[in-house]
Design an enzyme around this catalytic site. Structure first.
Site, PDB file in Angstrom:
ATOM      1  N   CYS A 262      45.029  45.262  41.925  1.00 50.39           N
ATOM      2  CA  CYS A 262      44.836  44.045  41.107  1.00 50.39           C
ATOM      3  C   CYS A 262      44.276  44.500  39.761  1.00 50.39           C
ATOM      4  O   CYS A 262      43.075  44.405  39.519  1.00 50.39           O
ATOM      5  CB  CYS A 262      43.885  43.078  41.787  1.00 50.39           C
ATOM      6  SG  CYS A 262      44.256  42.762  43.530  1.00 50.39           S
ATOM      7  N   ALA A 263      45.138  44.999  38.898  1.00 51.02           N
ATOM      8  CA  ALA A 263      44.691  45.894  37.828  1.00 51.02           C
ATOM      9  C   ALA A 263      44.328  45.260  36.488  1.00 51.02           C
ATOM     10  O   ALA A 263      43.522  45.821  35.751  1.00 51.02           O
ATOM     11  CB  ALA A 263      45.759  46.964  37.592  1.00 51.02           C
ATOM     12  N   ALA A 264      44.979  44.154  36.093  1.00 51.89           N
ATOM     13  CA  ALA A 264      44.781  43.621  34.737  1.00 51.89           C
ATOM     14  C   ALA A 264      43.308  43.259  34.499  1.00 51.89           C
ATOM     15  O   ALA A 264      42.620  42.825  35.431  1.00 51.89           O
ATOM     16  CB  ALA A 264      45.666  42.409  34.509  1.00 51.89           C
ATOM     17  N   PRO A 265      42.811  43.469  33.261  1.00 50.46           N
ATOM     18  CA  PRO A 265      43.513  43.941  32.058  1.00 50.46           C
ATOM     19  C   PRO A 265      43.593  45.468  31.919  1.00 50.46           C
ATOM     20  O   PRO A 265      44.065  45.970  30.917  1.00 50.46           O
ATOM     21  CB  PRO A 265      42.669  43.340  30.930  1.00 50.46           C
ATOM     22  CG  PRO A 265      41.283  43.343  31.478  1.00 50.46           C
ATOM     23  CD  PRO A 265      41.420  43.020  32.941  1.00 50.46           C
ATOM     24  N   GLY A 266      43.088  46.194  32.912  1.00 50.40           N
ATOM     25  CA  GLY A 266      43.249  47.642  32.898  1.00 50.40           C
ATOM     26  C   GLY A 266      41.986  48.446  32.686  1.00 50.40           C
ATOM     27  O   GLY A 266      42.049  49.662  32.535  1.00 50.40           O
ATOM     28  N   GLY A 267      40.830  47.801  32.698  1.00 54.63           N
ATOM     29  CA  GLY A 267      39.582  48.545  32.525  1.00 54.63           C
ATOM     30  C   GLY A 267      39.371  49.589  33.603  1.00 54.63           C
ATOM     31  O   GLY A 267      39.095  50.753  33.316  1.00 54.63           O
ATOM     32  N   LYS A 268      39.540  49.178  34.848  1.00 57.43           N
ATOM     33  CA  LYS A 268      39.352  50.122  35.952  1.00 57.43           C
ATOM     34  C   LYS A 268      40.546  51.069  36.078  1.00 57.43           C
ATOM     35  O   LYS A 268      40.386  52.230  36.465  1.00 57.43           O
ATOM     36  CB  LYS A 268      39.110  49.354  37.255  1.00 57.43           C
ATOM     37  CG  LYS A 268      37.823  48.533  37.227  1.00 57.43           C
ATOM     38  CD  LYS A 268      37.634  47.763  38.524  1.00 57.43           C
ATOM     39  CE  LYS A 268      36.427  46.846  38.431  1.00 57.43           C
ATOM     40  NZ  LYS A 268      36.619  45.759  37.438  1.00 57.43           N
ATOM     41  N   ASP A 288      50.060  44.007  38.753  1.00 56.55           N
ATOM     42  CA  ASP A 288      49.616  42.653  38.441  1.00 56.55           C
ATOM     43  C   ASP A 288      50.796  41.711  38.644  1.00 56.55           C
ATOM     44  O   ASP A 288      51.959  42.117  38.505  1.00 56.55           O
ATOM     45  CB  ASP A 288      49.078  42.533  37.020  1.00 56.55           C
ATOM     46  CG  ASP A 288      48.299  41.226  36.827  1.00 56.55           C
ATOM     47  OD1 ASP A 288      47.087  41.231  37.125  1.00 56.55           O
ATOM     48  OD2 ASP A 288      48.900  40.217  36.417  1.00 56.55           O
ATOM     49  N   CYS A 388      33.603  40.689  41.507  1.00 56.34           N
ATOM     50  CA  CYS A 388      32.560  40.354  40.533  1.00 56.34           C
ATOM     51  C   CYS A 388      31.874  39.056  40.949  1.00 56.34           C
ATOM     52  O   CYS A 388      31.580  38.198  40.124  1.00 56.34           O
ATOM     53  CB  CYS A 388      33.117  40.257  39.112  1.00 56.34           C
ATOM     54  SG  CYS A 388      34.503  39.113  38.929  1.00 56.34           S
TER      55      CYS A 388
END
Length: 449
Positions: A262-268, A288, A388
């Site tokens: 579940c990647a967006a926006p790509g921080g991790k 995503d 989060c």
């Protein structure tokens, strides 16, 4: 009437508050759009931001203050309520603004947005507030009511936290959630070193210090991080320090084949990629369900110089087995869709928009994603689950249920570089908003036997 009343910070604040609290607009996005569209000065932008966040953060308190002055039988337009709440907020929380200025402009807004009857109504309430003052919070005798209204936290959330962590810890959490959030960034080790970026930022004149949560995080004590040369050069990325711990706990190896489900926006995603080496065939597959968010992941990866280590694609993580074989990945990150209750300090409207039922419904999505990705993990591999939120219904309860369904997995203690809460008894790691004044976050580490 001031001909430019509709361009004033107070008028714009009433409009945005109405959109946020009635229509679901995100406060941070709405503020950015208005500030850019209206080309507000720094002073006006600051006042607008202060009023909008202040009213949202303290909404239940402000409603308590307003209640004695409104006839229960009289229904008022939502925007009129927002106008009155914003006036009370300025009167009670912003001591440098003269009451006369608040009254005059609030009355002008009532006249410009409504009609003569609304102007008279608003004028009468404001003058009554000035004469009598707001009711003291000490008049609230019930402990839960007092906690809810004084911290402006819905009762369901107060009760949920008390059940989870007890009354003392709940008080501590609620005492901090309306504070200004810290501005934190992650150093991009793919382009620079921690010491070098600290030196570069200091040379630019930024006041920064290192986080105690993770060596990768820096706090901006003043200045706007995206304005810095370091940001524009891809040497740093705006990211909360709690969120960095999820990837940090994964202990990525340079040759790992990783799934960010579940990647967006790509921080991790970019944090994972930072640890990989494409020469050793290290790669992170970032998923995503929205095409425009996949493009955002790719854009961030390119800016940070890790695009060759990222394979982003549009795919619902619940359908991962349609694209990837059994036992494909060395490590998997499920940064699951959640209620976001840990982000209250940064997105205060969340606490009014979410319910306990929402949290329970999200369990089903979180469980479905975990069940779908589990078979694609290699034996001996690690699955990291993070959210989060600080609600157990979406955190350890989800993990416990998963382990009952998947006997081939076991939970091990989540570890971080700075040994955060290392002496805790729990295997999972929960960061509460009052612990380090960061976002609330949860991380669980699972190993496939």
């Amino acid at each position: 009437m001031n001909k430019n009343i509709k361009q004033t910070p107070r008028y714009l604040a009433v409009e945005l508050l109405t959109n946020v609290l009635q229509q679901g607009t995100y406060s941070n996005l709405g503020l950015n759009q208005i500030i850019l569209k209206q080309r507000l000065s720094d002073r006006d932008a600051h006042l607008l931001t202060n009023i909008v966040y202040g009213v949202i953060q303290n909404r239940l308190t402000l409603e308590y203050y307003l209640a004695p002055f409104i006839k229960k039988t009289k229904k008022i337009d939502f925007w009129v309520e927002m106008l009155l709440l914003s006036a009370i907020y300025q009167m009670e929380y912003l001591d440098k603004i003269p009451v006369r200025a608040i009254f005059n402009e609030s009355i002008e807004i009532a006249k410009a947005r409504g009609h003569e009857g609304i102007r008279k109504y608003v004028t009468g309430i404001l003058h009554s507030l000035k004469r009598h003052g707001v009711p003291p919070l000490t008049e609230i005798k019930n402990e839960k009511d007092q906690l809810s209204i004084s911290s402006s936290t819905p009762m369901w959330l107060v009760e949920e936290l008390i059940t989870q962590v007890g009354i003392k810890k709940t008080r501590n959490i609620l005492a901090t959630i309306n504070q200004v959030p810290q501005q934190s960034v992650r150093v991009n080790l793919a382009k620079t070193s921690i010491s070098k970026v600290i030196q570069d930022l200091a040379t630019e004149g930024y006041d920064i210090n290192q986080s105690t949560l993770t060596p990768l995080a820096l706090h901006f004590n003043k200045g706007f991080a995206p304005d810095s040369k370091a940001f524009k050069q891809g040497k740093i990325i705006v990211q909360d320090e709690s969120a960095m711990l999820a990837v940090e706990s994964m202990q990525i190896c340079a040759s790992d084949y990783v799934l960010d489900a579940c990647a967006a926006p790509g921080g991790k995603t970019t944090q994972i990629a930072m640890e990989l080496d494409e020469k050793k065939e290290g790669c992170v597959c970032a998923l995503d369900i929205h095409a425009h968010k996949v493009k955002l992941i790719e854009k961030n990866a390119k800016r940070l110089g890790v695009a060759t280590r990222v394979a982003a694609q549009k795919l619902d993580a619940r359908n991962v087995q349609s694209e990837f074989s059994i036992e494909s990945f060395d490590k998997i990150l499920v940064d699951a869709p959640c209620s976001g209750i840990g982000l209250i300090r940064r997105k205060p409207e969340i606490k009014y928009m979410k319910t306990k039922e929402d949290s329970l419904n999200l369990q089903k999505i979180q469980a479905a994603i975990l069940d779908a990705v589990a078979p694609t993990l290699k034996k001996g591999g690690y699955l990291t689950y993070s959210t989060c939120t600080i609600l157990n219904t979406e955190n350890q309860m989800v993990i416990d249920a998963f382990l009952k369904r998947h006997s081939d997995f076991e939970q091990i203690k989540t570890k971080t570089a700075n040994e955060i809460k290392e002496t805790r008894e729990e295997l999972g790691l929960t960061i509460y908003p009052d612990d380090y004044l960061s976002d609330g976050f949860f991380i669980a580490t699972l190993r496939k036997k």
